[in-house]
Design a protein around this motif. Structure first.
Motif, PDB file in Angstrom:
ATOM      1  N   GLU A 414       0.896  -1.359  -0.045  1.00 20.92           N
ATOM      2  CA  GLU A 414      -0.014   0.119  -0.008  1.00 20.92           C
ATOM      3  C   GLU A 414       0.803   1.401   0.355  1.00 20.92           C
ATOM      4  O   GLU A 414       0.396   2.158  -0.819  1.00 20.92           O
ATOM      5  N   HIS A 433     -10.282   0.842   4.870  1.00 17.61           N
ATOM      6  CA  HIS A 433      -9.176  -0.198   5.227  1.00 17.61           C
ATOM      7  C   HIS A 433     -10.539  -1.278   5.698  1.00 17.61           C
ATOM      8  O   HIS A 433     -11.535  -1.197   6.962  1.00 17.61           O
ATOM      9  N   SER A 439      -4.275  -4.975   7.918  1.00 15.17           N
ATOM     10  CA  SER A 439      -4.054  -3.542   7.129  1.00 15.17           C
ATOM     11  C   SER A 439      -4.622  -2.506   7.480  1.00 15.17           C
ATOM     12  O   SER A 439      -3.866  -1.217   7.218  1.00 15.17           O
ATOM     13  N   LEU A 440      -5.387  -2.484   8.174  1.00 13.28           N
ATOM     14  CA  LEU A 440      -5.805  -1.220   9.460  1.00 13.28           C
ATOM     15  C   LEU A 440      -5.200  -0.476   9.908  1.00 13.28           C
ATOM     16  O   LEU A 440      -4.758   0.769  10.458  1.00 13.28           O
ATOM     17  N   ASN A 442      -2.384   0.285   8.687  1.00 13.72           N
ATOM     18  CA  ASN A 442      -1.803   1.201   8.223  1.00 13.72           C
ATOM     19  C   ASN A 442      -2.554   2.438   8.529  1.00 13.72           C
ATOM     20  O   ASN A 442      -2.064   3.686   8.205  1.00 13.72           O
ATOM     21  N   LYS A 443      -4.023   2.047   7.956  1.00 13.43           N
ATOM     22  CA  LYS A 443      -4.833   3.181   8.420  1.00 13.43           C
ATOM     23  C   LYS A 443      -4.174   3.637   9.853  1.00 13.43           C
ATOM     24  O   LYS A 443      -4.170   5.460   9.575  1.00 13.43           O
TER      25      LYS A 443
END
Length: 467
Positions: A414, A433, A439-440, A442-443
């Motif tokens: 990402e 996300h 991957s959350l 990253n947010k």
């Protein structure tokens, strides 16, 4: 003499990519491989090492043993893991290669290719002429000039997977990607492992904090690590290998050398083709062209990025350059970021600059970080070790990202897409996300940046990005 539109020398990741794509572009192609199709990565590197890491993980967690033909931990003998590595690693023989590369003339395991002139190569006494030539001969292990090292049996990535049994004890010289991955794999399979290196932290090309996190995990698993340590000499006595270091003498059954790579340039006779090179590899321009513009050098042999995915990407760019009348900015190698990952537990993945590199450039920056332990999904699955760290600024420019933790090698992409397309932290904040994916994380780190903006009174600057 047989004539071709393209001749490919070496069928590792770079050469395989050319051999797979070039015929679809209407080119008559000859591909030459002196040993095994798949090169270092498939046969002695990326793939068998991942198989071994997975077997080690299974043994370490005592789960999913049936995948490897093992019914219980009691069936893990000293020979079973190495047998499984060889069984699970995909192998390409001549017949399979013909199916993989339809329409390509193949010369496999019939000798090394060498240049006769800038358009002609010779293999096994036969000469072949190519309008365009792609060199993709890769690299081989670099053996440092340590006193005594030529007199003891050493392991490298090229022969370690051929071991019949897991050694009782293993000393590894080098704490980079290969050294670290094999250290954890062998340790989890029962070896008493010691890593010794001249650098101050593991995986020294990356983030120092990530290296220390990995070292802490190694210590929990019983792996000894000696940083900032020089090797004085090695010797063998009574079937044991003794590694003399500035931190004492290390005794082990086996010695693995993982101290870097060097290009494979012999016996190409590059001088006969007028191709410039140095000790780092074949000299190329931004389009991977050598000093002879119709000859490309791809992947490890040009010394730019010693990574399989970089090699394959260079192949794609170079093929596209062949069909582009004028040099295209988008096809320049340096315009495409190269992420990398180390597949230990925790994984370490990186794209862009580390904090050390940004600091050395004198760039104003801030660091935002989110720990795995703070996210319920990660904590509930026991993946509490690690972090997502972003080097950014108050405008949200992304200079570099390090992910140390579960699935880091997947989560990094990402950030690669964002950086390559000059997106900012604000774009990550605004992207939904799926909950509760990893991957959350990253947010969440992007939200940390937004909170930092508010605390620094820079909210107005952030709002300017709303269009």
């Amino acid at each position: 003499m047989n004539k071709y539109d393209a001749i490919v020398i070496g069928l590792g990741p770079a050469g395989m990519a050319i051999a797979g794509m070039a015929p679809l572009m209407g080119l008559k192609v000859l591909a030459i491989e002196s040993h095994k199709v798949g090169g270092e990565c498939l046969n002695y590197g990326c793939i068998p090492s991942k198989a071994m890491l997975k077997i080690g993980e299974v043994a370490y967690s005592t789960k999913k043993l049936d995948f490897f033909g093992l019914k219980s931990t009691s069936e893990i003998t000293s020979s079973a893991p190495m047998d499984n590595v060889r069984t699970k690693t995909p192998k390409i023989n001549n017949q399979m290669a013909e199916k993989m590369f339809p329409g390509v003339d193949l010369i496999i395991d019939k000798g090394l290719a060498s240049f006769v002139d800038s358009h002609t190569v010779e293999v096994d006494g036969e000469k072949y002429e190519g309008k365009t030539i792609f060199i993709a001969t890769g690299t081989e292990p670099f053996i440092p000039p340590i006193p005594g090292i030529q007199d003891v049996p050493i392991l490298t990535n090229q022969n370690v997977f051929a071991l019949e049994e897991v050694p009782e004890s293993l000393t590894i010289i080098g704490g980079g990607a290969i050294g670290s991955e094999l250290a954890q794999a062998f340790s989890r399979l029962g070896s008493k492992v010691t890593v010794v290196q001249k650098n101050s932290f593991l995986v020294p090309i990356g983030d120092e904090e990530a290296g220390h996190v990995l070292e802490d995990q190694f210590k929990k698993e019983g792996i000894k690590v000696f940083n900032d340590t020089q090797i004085e000499k090695v010797e063998q006595k009574n079937n044991k290998i003794y590694t003399h270091t500035t931190n004492g003498v290390l005794e082990s059954d086996k010695l693995l050398v993982a101290t870097g790579r060097q290009p494979v340039l012999e016996p190409l006779n590059l001088e006969k083709a007028g191709i410039d090179f140095d000790k780092r590899g074949i000299i190329v321009d931004e389009y991977n062209k050598t000093s002879q513009p119709h000859i490309f050098a791809l992947g490890d042999c040009n010394g730019k990025s010693l990574l399989s995915h970089a090699a394959m990407h260079q192949s794609m760019l170079s093929l596209m350059s062949m069909f582009t009348p004028e040099p295209a900015e988008s096809l320049k190698r340096s315009n495409h970021l190269v992420p990398w990952a180390v597949f230990t537990k925790p994984e370490i993945a990186q794209v862009g600059m580390t904090e050390r590199e940004v600091k050395e450039k004198g760039t104003d920056y801030i660091v935002v970080k989110e720990d795995y332990a703070n996210y319920t999904r990660a904590a509930s699955e026991g993946h509490t070790t690690g972090f997502v760290k972003v080097i950014t600024d108050l405008r949200g420019t992304i200079y570099g990202v390090t992910i140390c933790g579960e699935a880091g090698s997947e989560l990094i992409h990402e950030w690669v897409l964002a950086m390559q397309n000059r997106l900012t932290m604000f774009n990550i904040v605004m992207m939904q996300h799926t909950f509760p994916t990893l991957s959350l994380l990253n947010k969440r780190v992007a939200e940390q940046w937004m909170m930092t903006m508010m605390q620094n009174g820079a909210m107005e600057e952030m709002m300017k990005q709303i269009k």
